[in-house]
Design an enzyme around this catalytic site. Structure first.
Site, short mmCIF file in Angstrom:
data_model
loop_
_atom_site.label_atom_id
_atom_site.label_comp_id
_atom_site.label_asym_id
_atom_site.label_seq_id
_atom_site.Cartn_x
_atom_site.Cartn_y
_atom_site.Cartn_z
N GLY A 104 2.50 11.20 1.08
CA GLY A 104 3.22 9.97 0.76
C GLY A 104 3.40 9.06 1.96
O GLY A 104 3.08 9.41 3.10
N GLY A 106 5.08 8.14 4.63
CA GLY A 106 6.14 8.71 5.45
C GLY A 106 6.71 7.70 6.43
O GLY A 106 7.82 7.86 6.93
N ARG A 107 5.93 6.71 6.73
CA ARG A 107 6.43 5.66 7.63
C ARG A 107 5.87 4.30 7.26
O ARG A 107 5.92 3.36 8.05
CB ARG A 107 6.11 5.99 9.07
N ARG A 197 0.57 -4.49 7.74
CA ARG A 197 -0.82 -4.55 7.29
C ARG A 197 -0.89 -5.13 5.89
O ARG A 197 0.10 -5.13 5.14
CB ARG A 197 -1.50 -3.20 7.42
N ARG A 204 -4.57 5.05 -2.58
CA ARG A 204 -5.50 5.98 -1.91
C ARG A 204 -5.99 7.03 -2.91
O ARG A 204 -5.38 7.21 -3.96
CB ARG A 204 -4.74 6.70 -0.78
N ASP A 289 -6.03 11.36 1.84
CA ASP A 289 -4.90 10.42 1.82
C ASP A 289 -5.21 9.19 2.66
O ASP A 289 -4.46 8.21 2.62
CB ASP A 289 -3.62 11.10 2.33
N ASN A 290 -6.30 9.23 3.42
CA ASN A 290 -6.69 8.07 4.22
C ASN A 290 -7.92 7.38 3.66
O ASN A 290 -8.66 6.71 4.38
CB ASN A 290 -6.93 8.50 5.67
P1 AMP Z 1 -1.83 10.32 9.00
O1 AMP Z 1 -2.48 11.55 9.57
O2 AMP Z 1 -1.34 9.34 10.03
O3 AMP Z 1 -2.63 9.66 7.95
O4 AMP Z 1 -0.47 10.82 8.31
C1 AMP Z 1 -0.41 11.84 7.36
C2 AMP Z 1 0.94 11.84 6.71
O5 AMP Z 1 1.98 11.96 7.67
C3 AMP Z 1 1.27 10.58 5.91
O6 AMP Z 1 2.01 10.97 4.80
C4 AMP Z 1 2.12 9.79 6.88
O7 AMP Z 1 2.97 8.88 6.23
C5 AMP Z 1 2.91 10.90 7.57
N1 AMP Z 1 3.38 10.51 8.91
C6 AMP Z 1 2.63 10.36 10.02
N2 AMP Z 1 3.41 10.00 11.06
C7 AMP Z 1 4.67 9.90 10.60
C8 AMP Z 1 5.94 9.56 11.17
N3 AMP Z 1 6.06 9.26 12.46
N4 AMP Z 1 7.01 9.58 10.37
C9 AMP Z 1 6.92 9.91 9.09
N5 AMP Z 1 5.77 10.24 8.48
C10 AMP Z 1 4.65 10.23 9.22
MG MG Z 2 -2.48 8.30 6.63
#
Ligand code: AMP
Ligand code: MG
Length: 541
Positions: A104, A106-107, A197, A204, A289-290
């Site tokens: 989800g 997360g940020r 963005r 996704r 998820d990306n």
């Molecule tokens: P990513 O590898 O950056 O695509 O992130 C994978 C997951 O981790 C996604 O659900 C992001 O929203 C969550 N995520 C990454 N960094 C953070 C953060 N600093 N705070 C909260 N969620 C995060």
């Molecule tokens: Mg991501």
């Protein structure tokens, strides 16, 4: 006073799809919903550090709007424009090959869907605006370094002609964020930032996967049909059932639409990865998820650009052991991700056949697009046997001679109509090699290859000047090399964001010769070979 720009919001995602009844940002599993309402968490001192004026204008924001205090407050998460309905989306994903369950936003927090003067829909999404129900153990924030990288690369990719999400703004938060950049126990406080963005949709593959994993077939069906109606509206007309159609005819139309949709997702994903291969972009974290349902490059994390050509190179230290996301494997990973998507979608298809057909369309589209793209990079106009043979040999030579991928192709396009008889590869191409030793061993072979290539392209009879223009239109002069981004980051962390602006401007015209800017097209300097942020990147951001 808050200046309210005349933006029209039409927030279909939250209006048409079910939301989470809990409106706190307590971390939790969110069932039976596609999103959770959550407001950005205000920051100490939102300061606009950079913006892309083209993107502002795309969403209907004027220079005056951007210059107003309200802009920095809204895009720093301290205020909302009327009509915004912020939320975080629920999705899951396969990370590094394994199902990871709920992830989800997360940020990330979507602020709303703007309809611009041309009638286009653009979602505005903050990254780093504070915790959401999906933040798990993390803080919902983002550091300046990764935000600069995302801001600049989104725009650079767009101007390179690569499908991508865009970036409107880079806002400093005035708050520190603690990160252990290389996961080696050396956590430190870094400046925080928020990127806004912009994309027609941030849906996704993982948004579908999470519903399938939870056996929520009804909601999966709704999300699929919503995505088609909102983001692939052309398919509604192409596969419509008349008002008087029978239930069976209607159901058939829905199935046909879904089939056409999945095929289009596959084709778009193929074209996206072909564009990556062309410019030497390595995403670094191609988890499902990306992967954008629109075939846009999304989530700029530990990405990188090929320097000395190596198909096994990955910029992501977290990926160093398995090299799953290495340059040469990106097409296969897109395909693997599409298979995961197909599996998730199976319950809403009457038979597997359209899903298989979509996956076949991925391969067909990829093969044709890749072949055409590579021929264009080499300046070939016809797929002769000679051209095919030369292309097959080229990559082993580039690898062996440690040639810079970007500089090599640019220099190839610049070769003159007649090659001087005793010229070496270095005489012909310039300083595009990373190791003198490699040239001692493999220089002669490359020299022969260059002469055969020259004979092949000269045989077609088209003017060298025309070939040069054609080749330069697909072989960029300027890409956002990690060391260039890192220099801009080091300066920005010391309070000087001018390099961010300079790079943004430079990368608006990546195919043009830009006199005076040669420094930014130089091969990687020696200091960057092993420096964090240049050769080593992690997901810590
Ligand atoms: P990513 O590898 O950056 O695509 O992130 C994978 C997951 O981790 C996604 O659900 C992001 O929203 C969550 N995520 C990454 N960094 C953070 C953060 N600093 N705070 C909260 N969620 C995060
Ligand atoms: Mg991501």
């Amino acid at each position: 006073m808050t200046i309210t720009p005349p933006l029209t919001f039409d927030n279909r995602f939250v209006r048409e799809l079910p939301g989470d009844p809990d409106t706190s940002n307590r971390r939790r599993q969110v069932l039976g919903a596609c999103w959770s309402a959550v407001e950005p968490t205000p920051v100490a001192a939102p300061t606009l550090l950079a913006h892309a004026y083209e993107v502002a204008s795309l969403v209907g924001l004027s220079d005056t709007d951007v210059a107003s205090d309200a802009f920095a407050r809204v895009f720093g998460g301290n205020a909302l424009y009327p009509g915004m309905q912020p939320y975080a989306a629920c999705y899951g994903g396969h990370q590094f090959g394994s199902w990871a369950g709920q992830l989800g936003d997360g940020r990330a927090i979507t602020l709303g869907e703007v309809i611009n003067a041309a009638g286009e829909r653009w979602e505005l999404q903050l990254k780093g605006a504070g915790p959401t129900p999906y933040s798990r153990t993390a803080d919902g924030r983002a550091v300046l370094r990764s935000s600069i990288r995302e801001f600049l690369c989104s725009e650079a990719m767009h101007h390179l002609g690569v499908p991508t999400t865009r970036a409107l703004s880079l806002v400093g938060t005035g708050e520190p964020v603690v990160r252990d950049m290389l996961y080696d126990g050396n956590a430190r406080a870094e400046p925080g930032a928020i990127v806004c963005r912009v994309a027609p949709s941030f849906i996704r593959f993982g948004n579908f996967e999470i519903l399938a994993a939870r056996d929520d077939r009804a909601l999966l069906e709704r999300l699929v049909d919503f995505t088609i109606a909102r983001d692939f509206a052309h398919l509604l007309d192409a596969h419509a059932a008349s008002d008087t159609a029978t239930d069976t005819a209607r159901a058939d139309a829905v199935q046909q639409r879904r089939a056409a949709w999945f095929r289009e997702v596959c084709e778009r994903s193929a074209r996206m990865v072909v564009a990556w291969m062309r410019v030497g972009f390595v995403h670094g974290v191609m988890n499902t998820d990306n992967m954008s349902i629109l075939g846009l490059t999304i989530d700029y994390g530990p990405y990188g650009w090929l320097e000395d050509f190596d198909p096994n190179w990955t910029p992501n230290t977290t990926d160093a052991a398995g090299r799953r996301y290495r340059y040469g494997q990106q097409p296969a990973i897109v395909q693997w991700n599409l298979v995961r998507l197909a599996e998730a979608l199976r319950p809403v298809f009457a038979s597997p056949q359209p899903l298989e057909a979509g996956l076949d369309a991925f391969l067909a589209t990829y093969d044709a697009a890749y072949e055409g793209m590579m021929a264009a990079k080499f300046g070939f106009t016809a797929p002769t046997d000679g051209a095919q043979q030369l292309m097959r040999e080229a990559f082993a030579l580039l690898h062996a001679t440690q040639a810079d991928y970007t500089l090599f192709f640019r220099a190839l396009g610049d070769l003159p109509a007649v090659l001087p008889a005793d010229a070496t590869p270095r005489d012909l191409l310039g300083d595009v090699f990373y190791a003198d030793e490699a040239l001692v061993t493999h220089g002669d072979r490359l020299g022969l290859w260059l002469r055969r290539w020259h004979a092949e392209v000269s045989a077609t009879g088209d003017a060298p000047s025309a070939r040069r223009v054609r080749m330069h239109a697909v072989n960029p002069k300027y890409v956002l090399r990690n060391w260039l981004a890192q220099e801009a980051i080091d300066l920005a962390e010391a309070g000087d964001v001018s390099r961010v602006h300079e790079l943004l401007e430079l990368l608006r015209n990546p195919y043009d010769e830009q006199p005076g800017m040669e420094r930014f097209t130089a091969k990687r300097p020696e200091w960057a070979r092993h420096k964090a942020g240049c050769s080593m990147l992690s997901c810590s951001s």
